[in-house]
Design an enzyme around this catalytic site. Structure first.
Site, mmCIF file in Angstrom:
data_model
loop_
_atom_site.group_PDB
_atom_site.id
_atom_site.type_symbol
_atom_site.label_atom_id
_atom_site.label_comp_id
_atom_site.label_asym_id
_atom_site.label_seq_id
_atom_site.Cartn_x
_atom_site.Cartn_y
_atom_site.Cartn_z
ATOM 1 N N GLU A 1 0.802 -1.222 0.000
ATOM 2 C CA GLU A 1 0.000 0.000 0.000
ATOM 3 C C GLU A 1 0.832 1.267 0.000
ATOM 4 O OE1 GLU A 1 -0.782 -2.647 1.825
ATOM 5 O OE2 GLU A 1 -2.743 -3.213 1.027
ATOM 6 N N HIS B 1 -10.973 -4.070 9.954
ATOM 7 C CA HIS B 1 -11.546 -3.971 8.612
ATOM 8 C C HIS B 1 -12.883 -3.225 8.637
ATOM 9 C CE1 HIS B 1 -8.469 -6.750 7.495
ATOM 10 N NE2 HIS B 1 -8.962 -7.011 6.314
HETATM 11 C C1 LIG Z 1 -2.575 -4.194 4.321
HETATM 12 C C2 LIG Z 1 -3.571 -5.110 3.720
HETATM 13 N N1 LIG Z 1 -3.758 -5.093 2.386
HETATM 14 C C3 LIG Z 1 -4.650 -5.926 1.823
HETATM 15 C C4 LIG Z 1 -5.377 -6.797 2.578
HETATM 16 C C5 LIG Z 1 -6.374 -7.745 1.932
HETATM 17 N N2 LIG Z 1 -5.816 -9.096 1.985
HETATM 18 C C6 LIG Z 1 -6.126 -9.929 2.983
HETATM 19 S S1 LIG Z 1 -5.308 -11.346 2.883
HETATM 20 C C7 LIG Z 1 -4.541 -10.902 1.465
HETATM 21 C C8 LIG Z 1 -3.610 -11.851 0.789
HETATM 22 C C9 LIG Z 1 -2.442 -12.228 1.637
HETATM 23 O O1 LIG Z 1 -1.739 -13.259 1.037
HETATM 24 P P1 LIG Z 1 -0.582 -14.053 1.756
HETATM 25 O O2 LIG Z 1 0.263 -13.108 2.543
HETATM 26 O O3 LIG Z 1 0.093 -14.865 0.745
HETATM 27 O O4 LIG Z 1 -1.320 -14.978 2.835
HETATM 28 P P2 LIG Z 1 -2.350 -16.185 2.577
HETATM 29 O O5 LIG Z 1 -3.710 -15.592 2.596
HETATM 30 O O6 LIG Z 1 -2.024 -16.829 1.299
HETATM 31 O O7 LIG Z 1 -2.193 -17.087 3.759
HETATM 32 C C10 LIG Z 1 -4.938 -9.629 1.089
HETATM 33 C C11 LIG Z 1 -4.485 -8.924 -0.108
HETATM 34 C C12 LIG Z 1 -5.181 -6.752 3.973
HETATM 35 N N3 LIG Z 1 -5.897 -7.513 4.806
HETATM 36 N N4 LIG Z 1 -4.273 -5.920 4.514
#
Ligand SMILES: Cc1ncc(C[n+]2csc(CCOP(=O)(O)OP(=O)(O)O)c2C)c(N)n1
Ligand SMILES: [Mg+2]
Lengths: 343, 328
Positions: free
Chosen positions: B62, B131
């Site tokens: 971000e 959130h």
């Molecule tokens: C700062 C932020 N940006 C975006 C999101 C939305 N979001 C939640 S989980 C996620 C993906 C995260 O992927 P990863 O780190 O690979 O973890 P996984 O879900 O695969 O375990 C996103 C983009 C968030 N919660 N926080």
């Protein structure tokens, strides 16, 4: 730590089938609208990653993770009833219904919680480890972080700080191939993710096949030993999510390439089956024991659902406002917030 | 004029798409905007139509999303950068508040920053504390940045277009709760029908009390007005649409007529939209004031997961009705 004995392996099996049963039950309950909300990220497929690595910890060590936290909570021994009640937002939930699926925690288990802002828990992990360093304890902080989160500023700042201050953190990057719908290859310039930590001078234990609990354990044991004595360590766990990113992300189901890939993982790299095969190879026929653990998992999860559904929802204004602040004698009596902090 | 009901999500998509067709320098970037077709489906079909050059998936970064947009805009592009939800824009607050909003000022007009940050906003559905924010007023705090918060499809369409075409940075928030909500759009809508930045709108005329709101608050105000009408109370609903700049002239004109005001917002109550409007009214309209100004906002608490207490914390139409009855 030596190689795991038979009892240890059987216990891993118990943990893994419990997680799978719990997660698949959550999935079903969500479809049936018995668990509500928009976020529910399941650990199905990841079981060996958590089970194998946490087996290398001792009781006084610390654990922290992101929102994909149910499995971590169960491995640490949190009561499935309290965890299921939290899914349903009940008073009897581990966070009193305030946190939900993404915010499980247990002080008694040194589980510092699941966090919903990607990367947000990483500096907290470094801070928890700082306390140990500061007070001369040799407890480590095992920290789970997704592949996608390694592209976030939080990751880089936290890892760098852990390196310069020699903080006893084991950074476990759970690389399940995707952050939501984005493949690692499209999100990260360096796709061998442990190398990002190496860039900060963190001791690397490389990549591990995290569908195999024994391999996970072997490497985690070395990393924990290292971190206890020295400072931060990194391990990259290669794993896969069985239930997509989260329950409300239906677009996942629509992608044919993803569902073919999922089938392939389930057929060839299923963590529970891999563990079962290992146990049988090393210790012969243990099917009776395994069947007992499977039956127990079903019973325990069914009881947790019953418990959760018969528990009450918090509903009063007092419950809404409680625990915004620590009640304190140091606050001027007539000073006011509009609502928060009234106990 | 013939009109058709269109969901706000569709109106935003249409505005964005037309602006990209109109101006080659307009491009979108953000998490999951391309291959996953947008977390909220706003950019569905964009990758196919405009290609990877103009529809750019970003990592979960971000801080960089916020700042890359500033640099690209300074250099002459017209980025529309999406924060998946506004909660994550907190990570980019420095880029937004210190650079998007101030670069022009601290180089005394040398650069302009023609960008739009789009962010899905609001709370509900047990999204849990981190959130569950509707923090538009935080962003409206900073001079140099405009903030637009539409309450229906037609407004969203015209406001987003003006935001993209204007040479100043705009934070454009989209209530998640309003995305699926249909409202009428004329069939023969002109592609250049912009809504001027800072222009509010009377959503319902009335003479007994002024309800001032924006975004989702407008729904609660309108519903409250309908309920109040049954009791013979005639409420006027002023939709400010933009938190910056602020169409106070519209509020003052309404207030001169009604002499009473309730301010409705989805956000938190302390240091808020309600506080700002109330202060301006008492400074400038003191002679017209027949009753205390009332505010309806969220409870002053982080939002819990559990659904009953979550609902307790949220503003709603009944809370607006109750506030009006206190000052009649
Ligand atoms: C700062 C932020 N940006 C975006 C999101 C939305 N979001 C939640 S989980 C996620 C993906 C995260 O992927 P990863 O780190 O690979 O973890 P996984 O879900 O695969 O375990 C996103 C983009 C968030 N919660 N926080
Ligand atoms: Mg991932």
């Amino acid at each position: 730590m030596g190689s795991p004995d038979k009892n240890m392996l059987l216990d891993w099996y118990r943990q893994m089938v419990l997680i799978r049963e719990f997660e698949e039950t959550c999935h079903r309950l969500y479809e049936e609208k018995r668990i509500t909300g928009v976020y529910l990220h399941l650990y199905s497929g990841h079981e060996a990653s958590g089970v194998g690595s946490m087996a290398a910890l001792r009781k006084t060590d610390h654990v922290i993770t992101a929102y994909r936290d149910h499995g971590i909570a169960l491995i640490l021994g949190m009561d499935p009833k309290a965890v299921m009640a939290e899914m349903m937002g009940k008073k009897t939930g581990s966070s009193g219904g305030k946190g939900g699926s993404m915010h499980l925690a247990s002080k008694d288990h040194n589980f510092w919680g699941g966090y919903a802002i990607v990367g947000g828990h990483l500096p907290l992990a470094a801070g928890i480890a700082l306390e140990a360093r500061y007070n001369g304890k040799d407890d480590v902080t095992m920290t789970y972080v997704g592949d996608g989160a390694t592209n976030n500023g939080y990751f880089h700042e936290s890892l760098n700080m852990s390196a310069i201050w020699d903080l006893p953190v084991i950074w476990i990057i759970e690389n399940n191939g995707y952050g939501m719908g984005t493949e690692v290859e499209r999100a990260s310039g360096q796709t061998e993710l442990y190398r990002k930590a190496e860039a900060y001078g963190i001791k690397s234990f490389g990549r591990v096949d995290a569908q195999n609990a024994l391999e996970v354990y072997a490497v985690a044991s070395k990393a924990v030993e290292y971190a206890r004595e020295n400072g931060p360590a990194v391990i990259e766990h290669v794993t896969y999510r069985y239930r997509g990113h989260g329950v409300s992300d239906k677009q996942y189901d629509a992608r044919e390439d993803m569902s073919a890939e999922l089938k392939e993982w389930m057929a060839t790299r299923e963590p529970i089956k891999i563990l079962r095969d290992c146990i049988e190879e090393m210790h012969g026929d243990v099917s009776e024991m395994l069947a007992r653990h499977e039956a127990d998992a079903k019973r325990i999860v069914a009881e947790s659902v019953k418990f959760a559904e018969s528990s009450e929802l918090p509903s009063s204004r007092q419950e809404l406002l409680r625990n915004t602040y620590v009640p304190s004698e140091l606050v001027h009596k007539t000073a006011q917030s509009i609502g928060a902090g009234i106990d | 004029m013939a009109a058709r009901n269109v969901a706000m999500r569709e109106a935003i998509r249409r505005a964005l798409r037309e602006e990209m067709q109109r101006d080659e320098n307009v491009f979108v970037m953000g998490e999951e905007v391309a291959y996953w077709q947008g977390t909220h489906r706003v950019t569905r079909g964009f990758l196919e139509e405009f290609g990877e050059r103009r529809v750019r998936d970003t990592p979960i970064s971000e801080m960089a999303i916020g700042g890359v947009a500033v640099g690209a805009a300074m250099a002459g592009l017209r980025p529309v950068a999406e924060f998946m939800t506004i909660n994550f824009a907190f990570l980019a607050l420095d880029a937004i508040a210190n650079h998007a909003a101030k670069v022009r000022y601290f180089f005394d007009g040398m650069f302009k920053v023609p960008l739009v940050y789009r962010a899905a906003s609001g709370w509900g559905n047990q999204a849990t504390a981190s959130h569950s924010h509707a923090p538009e007023p935080i962003f409206a705090h900073f001079p140099g940045l405009y903030v637009g918060c539409p309450s229906n499809s037609l407004d969203a369409y015209g406001m987003l277009k003006a935001s993209i075409r204007d040479d100043n940075p705009v934070l454009f928030t989209e209530s998640i709760a309003l995305y699926p909500k249909p409202s009428p759009m004329p069939d023969d809508l002109d592609e250049d029908s912009l809504i001027p930045i800072g222009k509010g709108d009377i959503k319902r005329e009335g003479s007994d009390v002024t309800l001032v709101a924006y975004a989702r608050g407008v729904d609660w105000a309108l519903q409250a007005a309908r309920n109040l009408a049954r009791d013979g109370v005639d409420a006027e609903v002023v939709d400010l649409r933009w938190l910056r700049p602020l169409d106070m002239a519209l509020v003052y004109d309404s207030f001169k007529k009604t002499n009473r005001c309730v301010i409705v917002e989805e956000s938190l109550p302390m240091y808020s939209f309600g506080g700002e409007i109330a202060a301006l009214l008492q400074e400038n309209m003191f002679d017209y004031m027949d009753a205390p100004i009332k505010r309806v906002a969220a409870e002053d608490v982080p939002l819990p997961y559990s659904k009953e207490i979550e609902l307790l914390a949220l503003p709603n139409a009944q809370k607006v009705v109750d506030a009006v009855k206190e000052i009649l």
